[in-house]
Motif scaffolding. Structure first.
Motif, mmCIF file in Angstrom:
data_model
loop_
_atom_site.group_PDB
_atom_site.id
_atom_site.type_symbol
_atom_site.label_atom_id
_atom_site.label_comp_id
_atom_site.label_asym_id
_atom_site.label_seq_id
_atom_site.Cartn_x
_atom_site.Cartn_y
_atom_site.Cartn_z
ATOM 1 N N ASN A 5 0.822 -1.209 0.000
ATOM 2 C CA ASN A 5 0.000 0.000 0.000
ATOM 3 C C ASN A 5 0.857 1.262 0.000
ATOM 4 O OD1 ASN A 5 -2.234 1.652 0.053
ATOM 5 N ND2 ASN A 5 -2.718 1.287 2.217
ATOM 6 N N ALA A 6 1.696 1.360 -1.038
ATOM 7 C CA ALA A 6 2.539 2.554 -1.219
ATOM 8 C C ALA A 6 3.433 2.816 -0.012
ATOM 9 C CB ALA A 6 1.687 3.781 -1.535
ATOM 10 N N GLY A 7 3.914 1.753 0.614
ATOM 11 C CA GLY A 7 4.842 1.894 1.729
ATOM 12 C C GLY A 7 4.190 2.006 3.092
ATOM 13 N N LYS A 8 2.876 1.814 3.170
ATOM 14 C CA LYS A 8 2.193 1.903 4.470
ATOM 15 C C LYS A 8 2.241 0.587 5.245
ATOM 16 C CE LYS A 8 -1.061 5.472 2.943
ATOM 17 N NZ LYS A 8 -2.504 5.773 2.671
ATOM 18 N N TYR A 9 2.415 -0.512 4.528
ATOM 19 C CA TYR A 9 2.452 -1.842 5.146
ATOM 20 C C TYR A 9 1.266 -2.028 6.092
ATOM 21 C CZ TYR A 9 7.229 -2.029 3.331
ATOM 22 O OH TYR A 9 8.333 -2.027 2.504
#
Length: 557
Positions: free
Chosen positions: A416-420
């Motif tokens: 998720n775009a680096g949200k993990y």
């Protein structure tokens, strides 16, 4: 009390958000995850998931078709895939430039990852690949004073303890892909031990075997006195990485290297790094005790527990096989690493395996709790990552590629775009991840699982002793300590709900210091979605039920 939960990830894939996925694509086309991408957000998610250790797979520089300034590509004739196999190491003293944002600073970026992981109170495991190296192996960054592998070898003799490689004098190497720019004359023995100058395409043709003093040309006769040259060079490599602050080595194909070397080397590493963890990839069960005696903390339990649980997950096999496994491992069960997925095994959801990720629920509970030994989770297992597409070299084989640049679309939803996080996961994926996370935290909080005794209950429930108990599909056991008594029951069947009587027997109750004549209270403690309570005499039996592919853990009082 320790219970190691190892989270394995391949940096190339773990944080790659590129969605191009061109078959056999280049790094520029398909992208690649970086050390720096495994940032505090990513590490917090792994820690919150319940991991105690992170195994960073494929850190060492490997043979590749990718070019970097000052790092030429390897001959495609001896590279599997475009990115190359992590287990065809090109330089033991260097890290994979693919994983660096600044290639010239690649070692520092890995050192920073080690430090970040430690700040999140997790330990770092990396691969040590001792049996073989890439055909084009050459260390260009080895420390001053360190002699390279093969340097000084007498290539006119097939075997010598002074040589690091085995040679086939008079014959040049000829690979299965035809012509090669690699000038290997005489040919070296292939990593698998194949003593032909023309290895097969299905062989480990891209690698060459290291010489630990076993004469492969004469029945692997042992020549360990004086100490073979390779022993000292490999010890130097182990100490080099130990000084970087890593906490453990996963030793690739450890069974192909003699236990005498391991005993010698592990002892010397631990003289300087007493807590260093050694995990052996090993498949030959008759060798288990030799490698434990040599100093290994943990060994793969693949041919035993994994293979039998896999059969149950596929709808055949029997729960009796689980009993046979632990009986065969009497005294060393806590040394066995258990798992349902690794980079070598097929994904649970693949068409070659179980197809449904929730099929793993009963097997995962057994994997995690049958002993106080460690267990492993491969990244993506917790959301049911599929392996349906042919990515490149290995084709559509049910595995996530280790040879190619690729983006895992279902895993990228979790990235998720680096949200993990779980925002973009389906409800089914969220439910699966919740199961795994809850199981990890249940294990970490359970004294009985981490250090308690084990008691199999099949023998008091099978053969018609307990009404409705199908001992081929149901499995039950106890884990108990002075302060905690737990009863585990799993249903491996995909279709059948069982209504049955469950017994523990008089001996088990007495072992737990219960009065065999008294009633026992059973309170469900896992999964916590239910708070079921039962009461009765466990010698006579208590009636309960289990739906297909379900599990229950009761605390006894």
């Amino acid at each position: 009390m320790k219970k190691n939960i190892i989270y394995q990830l391949l940096p190339r894939l773990f944080s790659n958000q590129n969605t191009t996925n061109k078959f056999a694509g280049t790094l520029a086309q398909n992208g690649c995850g970086k050390f720096n991408d495994i940032n505090d957000v990513a590490l917090k998610s792994i820690k919150d998931f319940g991991a105690t250790h992170v195994w960073y797979t494929g850190v060492l520089e490997n043979a590749t078709q990718t070019v970097y300034d000052g790092l030429p590509a390897d001959d495609p004739a001896v590279v599997k895939g475009v990115a190359g196999s992590p287990y065809a190491v090109k330089d033991y003293y260097d890290v994979n430039p693919d994983y660096a944002v600044n290639v010239k600073q690649r070692m520092k970026e890995f050192e920073d990852l080690i430090n970040r992981t430690h700040r999140h109170n997790m330990k770092v495991i990396m691969d040590f690949v001792p049996n073989h190296v890439a055909r084009g192996y050459r260390s260009d960054v080895r420390p001053k004073g360190i002699q390279d592998l093969g340097e000084g070898d007498d290539t006119n003799v097939a075997f010598s303890t002074k040589n690091n490689f085995y040679y086939i004098p008079g014959q040049p190497f000829k690979g299965p892909k035809g012509t090669t720019t690699l000038k290997e004359n005489p040919a070296k023995v292939t990593g698998s031990g194949s003593t032909t100058a023309s290895p097969d395409v299905n062989d480990w043709y891209e690698t060459v075997k290291l010489n630990y003093g076993l004469d492969v040309f004469h029945g692997e006769s042992k020549h360990f006195d004086p100490i073979p040259s390779t022993w000292n060079k490999m010890l130097d490599i182990l100490l080099f990485w130990s000084q970087k602050g890593i906490d453990g080595f996963r030793c690739d194909m450890a069974q192909m290297v003699p236990p005498e070397f391991w005993k010698w080397a592990i002892q010397r590493v631990r003289e300087k790094h007493p807590q260093m963890y050694f995990l052996a990839e090993i498949y030959e069960e008759h060798k288990y005790r030799d490698y434990i005696s040599a100093g290994f903390d943990s060994l793969y339990d693949k041919n035993g527990m994994y293979d039998h649980l896999r059969k149950l997950m596929e709808g055949h096999g029997s729960a009796y096989d689980v009993r046979n496994v632990w009986q065969g491992l009497e005294g060393i069960s806590s040394n066995m690493l258990r798992f349902l997925e690794t980079h070598d095994e097929q994904r649970i959801t693949s068409q070659f395996f179980a197809t449904d990720a929730f099929t793993a629920v009963p097997s995962m509970l057994v994997t995690a709790t049958l002993s106080d030994g460690p267990y492993l989770l491969y990244f993506g297992q917790e959301i049911g990552v599929e392996a349906t597409e042919p990515e490149g070299f290995s084709g559509a084989d049910g595995r996530t590629t280790i040879f190619d640049y690729w983006g895992l679309k279902d895993w990228q939803a979790f990235l998720n775009a680096g949200k993990y996080d779980t925002q973009k996961l389906s409800e089914r994926q969220k439910s699966l991840r919740h199961f795994y996370s809850s199981l990890n935290h249940f294990v970490l909080g359970s004294e009985a699982v981490k250090s308690g005794k084990f008691w199999d209950l099949q023998y008091v429930n099978d053969n018609g002793q307990s009404e409705g108990y199908n001992a081929h599909r149901l499995y039950s056991y106890l884990r108990f300590s002075d302060n905690q008594k737990l009863l585990f029951v799993v249903n491996f069947s995909k279709e059948e709900e069982y209504n049955f009587v469950l017994k523990t027997g008089k001996d088990a109750l007495q072992a737990m210091k219960f009065d065999a004549q008294s009633n026992v209270s059973l309170t469900q403690v896992f999964p916590t979605s239910s708070s079921q309570k039962l009461n009765g005499n466990l010698v006579e039996g208590i009636r309960t039920s289990l739906k297909p592919l379900s599990v229950v853990v009761y605390q006894l009082s």
